[in-house]
Design a protein around this motif. Structure first.
Motif, PDB file in Angstrom:
ATOM      1  N   MET A   1       0.832  -1.180   0.000  1.00 12.98           N
ATOM      2  CA  MET A   1       0.000   0.000   0.000  1.00 12.98           C
ATOM      3  C   MET A   1       0.872   1.236   0.000  1.00 12.98           C
ATOM      4  O   MET A   1       1.919   1.249   0.622  1.00 12.98           O
ATOM      5  N   GLY A   2       0.395   2.262  -0.637  1.00  9.65           N
ATOM      6  CA  GLY A   2       1.137   3.508  -0.674  1.00  9.65           C
ATOM      7  C   GLY A   2       0.912   4.333   0.578  1.00  9.65           C
ATOM      8  O   GLY A   2       0.035   4.049   1.399  1.00  9.65           O
ATOM      9  N   ILE A   3       1.698   5.370   0.713  1.00  8.41           N
ATOM     10  CA  ILE A   3       1.631   6.225   1.899  1.00  8.41           C
ATOM     11  C   ILE A   3       0.268   6.918   2.013  1.00  8.41           C
ATOM     12  O   ILE A   3      -0.280   7.056   3.105  1.00  8.41           O
ATOM     13  N   PHE A   4      -0.302   7.319   0.875  1.00 11.56           N
ATOM     14  CA  PHE A   4      -1.605   7.979   0.887  1.00 11.56           C
ATOM     15  C   PHE A   4      -2.684   7.027   1.401  1.00 11.56           C
ATOM     16  O   PHE A   4      -3.550   7.415   2.187  1.00 11.56           O
ATOM     17  N   THR A   5      -2.613   5.774   1.000  1.00 12.35           N
ATOM     18  CA  THR A   5      -3.579   4.775   1.456  1.00 12.35           C
ATOM     19  C   THR A   5      -3.450   4.543   2.950  1.00 12.35           C
ATOM     20  O   THR A   5      -4.453   4.421   3.658  1.00 12.35           O
ATOM     21  N   TRP A   6      -2.187   4.494   3.464  1.00  7.59           N
ATOM     22  CA  TRP A   6      -1.977   4.324   4.897  1.00  7.59           C
ATOM     23  C   TRP A   6      -2.543   5.510   5.669  1.00  7.59           C
ATOM     24  O   TRP A   6      -3.109   5.349   6.742  1.00  7.59           O
ATOM     25  N   ILE A   7      -2.388   6.720   5.134  1.00  6.49           N
ATOM     26  CA  ILE A   7      -2.908   7.916   5.799  1.00  6.49           C
ATOM     27  C   ILE A   7      -4.435   7.885   5.841  1.00  6.49           C
ATOM     28  O   ILE A   7      -5.044   8.119   6.890  1.00  6.49           O
ATOM     29  N   VAL A   8      -5.068   7.567   4.720  1.00  5.58           N
ATOM     30  CA  VAL A   8      -6.529   7.496   4.673  1.00  5.58           C
ATOM     31  C   VAL A   8      -7.036   6.394   5.601  1.00  5.58           C
ATOM     32  O   VAL A   8      -7.969   6.596   6.376  1.00  5.58           O
ATOM     33  N   LEU A   9      -6.396   5.226   5.548  1.00  5.25           N
ATOM     34  CA  LEU A   9      -6.777   4.128   6.425  1.00  5.25           C
ATOM     35  C   LEU A   9      -6.568   4.506   7.891  1.00  5.25           C
ATOM     36  O   LEU A   9      -7.393   4.189   8.748  1.00  5.25           O
ATOM     37  N   GLY A  10      -5.479   5.211   8.169  1.00  3.74           N
ATOM     38  CA  GLY A  10      -5.207   5.659   9.530  1.00  3.74           C
ATOM     39  C   GLY A  10      -6.251   6.623  10.048  1.00  3.74           C
ATOM     40  O   GLY A  10      -6.693   6.523  11.203  1.00  3.74           O
ATOM     41  N   ILE A  11      -6.658   7.563   9.233  1.00  4.57           N
ATOM     42  CA  ILE A  11      -7.691   8.516   9.637  1.00  4.57           C
ATOM     43  C   ILE A  11      -9.008   7.791   9.902  1.00  4.57           C
ATOM     44  O   ILE A  11      -9.661   8.020  10.920  1.00  4.57           O
ATOM     45  N   LEU A  12      -9.390   6.894   9.001  1.00  2.65           N
ATOM     46  CA  LEU A  12     -10.639   6.160   9.176  1.00  2.65           C
ATOM     47  C   LEU A  12     -10.604   5.268  10.418  1.00  2.65           C
ATOM     48  O   LEU A  12     -11.532   5.274  11.232  1.00  2.65           O
ATOM     49  N   ALA A  13      -9.539   4.500  10.572  1.00  4.95           N
ATOM     50  CA  ALA A  13      -9.439   3.570  11.699  1.00  4.95           C
ATOM     51  C   ALA A  13      -9.318   4.319  13.018  1.00  4.95           C
ATOM     52  O   ALA A  13      -9.950   3.943  14.009  1.00  4.95           O
ATOM     53  N   GLY A  14      -8.524   5.372  13.061  1.00  3.79           N
ATOM     54  CA  GLY A  14      -8.374   6.161  14.282  1.00  3.79           C
ATOM     55  C   GLY A  14      -9.666   6.843  14.681  1.00  3.79           C
ATOM     56  O   GLY A  14     -10.044   6.845  15.863  1.00  3.79           O
ATOM     57  N   ALA A  15     -10.360   7.412  13.726  1.00  7.97           N
ATOM     58  CA  ALA A  15     -11.636   8.067  14.016  1.00  7.97           C
ATOM     59  C   ALA A  15     -12.674   7.054  14.484  1.00  7.97           C
ATOM     60  O   ALA A  15     -13.425   7.313  15.435  1.00  7.97           O
ATOM     61  N   LEU A  16     -12.701   5.899  13.862  1.00  2.00           N
ATOM     62  CA  LEU A  16     -13.627   4.852  14.261  1.00  2.00           C
ATOM     63  C   LEU A  16     -13.326   4.360  15.674  1.00  2.00           C
ATOM     64  O   LEU A  16     -14.235   4.182  16.492  1.00  2.00           O
ATOM     65  N   ALA A  17     -12.059   4.186  15.980  1.00  5.49           N
ATOM     66  CA  ALA A  17     -11.670   3.740  17.323  1.00  5.49           C
ATOM     67  C   ALA A  17     -12.027   4.778  18.377  1.00  5.49           C
ATOM     68  O   ALA A  17     -12.534   4.433  19.451  1.00  5.49           O
ATOM     69  N   LYS A  18     -11.796   6.056  18.087  1.00  2.27           N
ATOM     70  CA  LYS A  18     -12.143   7.106  19.061  1.00  2.27           C
ATOM     71  C   LYS A  18     -13.652   7.267  19.187  1.00  2.27           C
ATOM     72  O   LYS A  18     -14.139   7.666  20.232  1.00  2.27           O
ATOM     73  N   TRP A  19     -14.392   6.948  18.129  1.00  2.00           N
ATOM     74  CA  TRP A  19     -15.843   7.004  18.188  1.00  2.00           C
ATOM     75  C   TRP A  19     -16.381   5.860  19.046  1.00  2.00           C
ATOM     76  O   TRP A  19     -17.300   6.049  19.833  1.00  2.00           O
ATOM     77  N   ILE A  20     -15.795   4.668  18.898  1.00  2.00           N
ATOM     78  CA  ILE A  20     -16.225   3.505  19.669  1.00  2.00           C
ATOM     79  C   ILE A  20     -15.815   3.638  21.130  1.00  2.00           C
ATOM     80  O   ILE A  20     -16.569   3.269  22.030  1.00  2.00           O
ATOM     81  N   MET A  21     -14.598   4.157  21.382  1.00  2.00           N
ATOM     82  CA  MET A  21     -14.079   4.278  22.745  1.00  2.00           C
ATOM     83  C   MET A  21     -13.769   5.736  23.047  1.00  2.00           C
ATOM     84  O   MET A  21     -12.616   6.141  23.075  1.00  2.00           O
ATOM     85  N   PRO A  22     -14.814   6.559  23.282  1.00  2.00           N
ATOM     86  CA  PRO A  22     -14.551   7.969  23.590  1.00  2.00           C
ATOM     87  C   PRO A  22     -13.931   8.100  24.973  1.00  2.00           C
ATOM     88  O   PRO A  22     -14.049   7.216  25.806  1.00  2.00           O
ATOM     89  N   GLY A  23     -13.279   9.201  25.187  1.00  2.00           N
ATOM     90  CA  GLY A  23     -12.682   9.427  26.493  1.00  2.00           C
ATOM     91  C   GLY A  23     -11.814  10.661  26.490  1.00  2.00           C
ATOM     92  O   GLY A  23     -11.902  11.513  25.609  1.00  2.00           O
ATOM     93  N   GLU A  24     -10.950  10.743  27.457  1.00  2.00           N
ATOM     94  CA  GLU A  24     -10.091  11.904  27.654  1.00  2.00           C
ATOM     95  C   GLU A  24      -8.697  11.694  27.056  1.00  2.00           C
ATOM     96  O   GLU A  24      -7.710  12.144  27.612  1.00  2.00           O
ATOM     97  N   GLN A  25      -8.594  10.990  25.938  1.00  2.00           N
ATOM     98  CA  GLN A  25      -7.287  10.729  25.345  1.00  2.00           C
ATOM     99  C   GLN A  25      -6.660  11.983  24.762  1.00  2.00           C
ATOM    100  O   GLN A  25      -5.453  12.106  24.718  1.00  2.00           O
ATOM    101  N   GLY A  26      -7.455  12.896  24.307  1.00  2.00           N
ATOM    102  CA  GLY A  26      -6.931  14.119  23.710  1.00  2.00           C
ATOM    103  C   GLY A  26      -6.353  13.866  22.337  1.00  2.00           C
ATOM    104  O   GLY A  26      -6.454  12.780  21.782  1.00  2.00           O
ATOM    105  N   GLY A  27      -5.723  14.876  21.785  1.00  2.00           N
ATOM    106  CA  GLY A  27      -5.117  14.739  20.468  1.00  2.00           C
ATOM    107  C   GLY A  27      -6.069  15.174  19.375  1.00  2.00           C
ATOM    108  O   GLY A  27      -7.276  15.020  19.484  1.00  2.00           O
TER     109      GLY A  27
END
Length: 84
Positions: A1-27
């Motif tokens: 996978m290219g770097i752009f794909t990793w970035i898009v996948l990272g944004i989607l996966a990170g946002a999904l994880a923070k949506w499922i497990m909200p909290g005071e992680q910040g960032g």
């Protein structure tokens, strides 16, 4: 996978994880992106380890695997970074 794909996948996966497990992680978006990219690596490794697959391109299976890894990373991060 290219770097752009990793970035898009990272944004989607990170946002999904923070949506499922909200909290005071910040960032902000950068922390979410890093969380998702690290989660994709962790999820891909764990998926290969237990035999359910890995992260291969930008598809629903990869997003699910990356988000599962991001949840693991987010859980560990929240346990390490407790402010009491």
């Amino acid at each position: 996978m290219g770097i752009f794909t990793w970035i898009v996948l990272g944004i989607l996966a990170g946002a999904l994880a923070k949506w499922i497990m909200p909290g005071e992680q910040g960032g902000g978006i950068l922390a979410t992106m890093v969380l998702g990219i690290v989660g994709a690596f962790v999820g891909g490794y764990l998926g290969k380890l237990i035999g359910i697959g890995s992260v291969q391109g930008l598809n629903f299976g990869s997003i699910f695997t990356a988000a599962a890894g991001a949840l693991v990373v987010l859980f560990i991060y929240s346990k390490i970074n407790t402010k009491k």
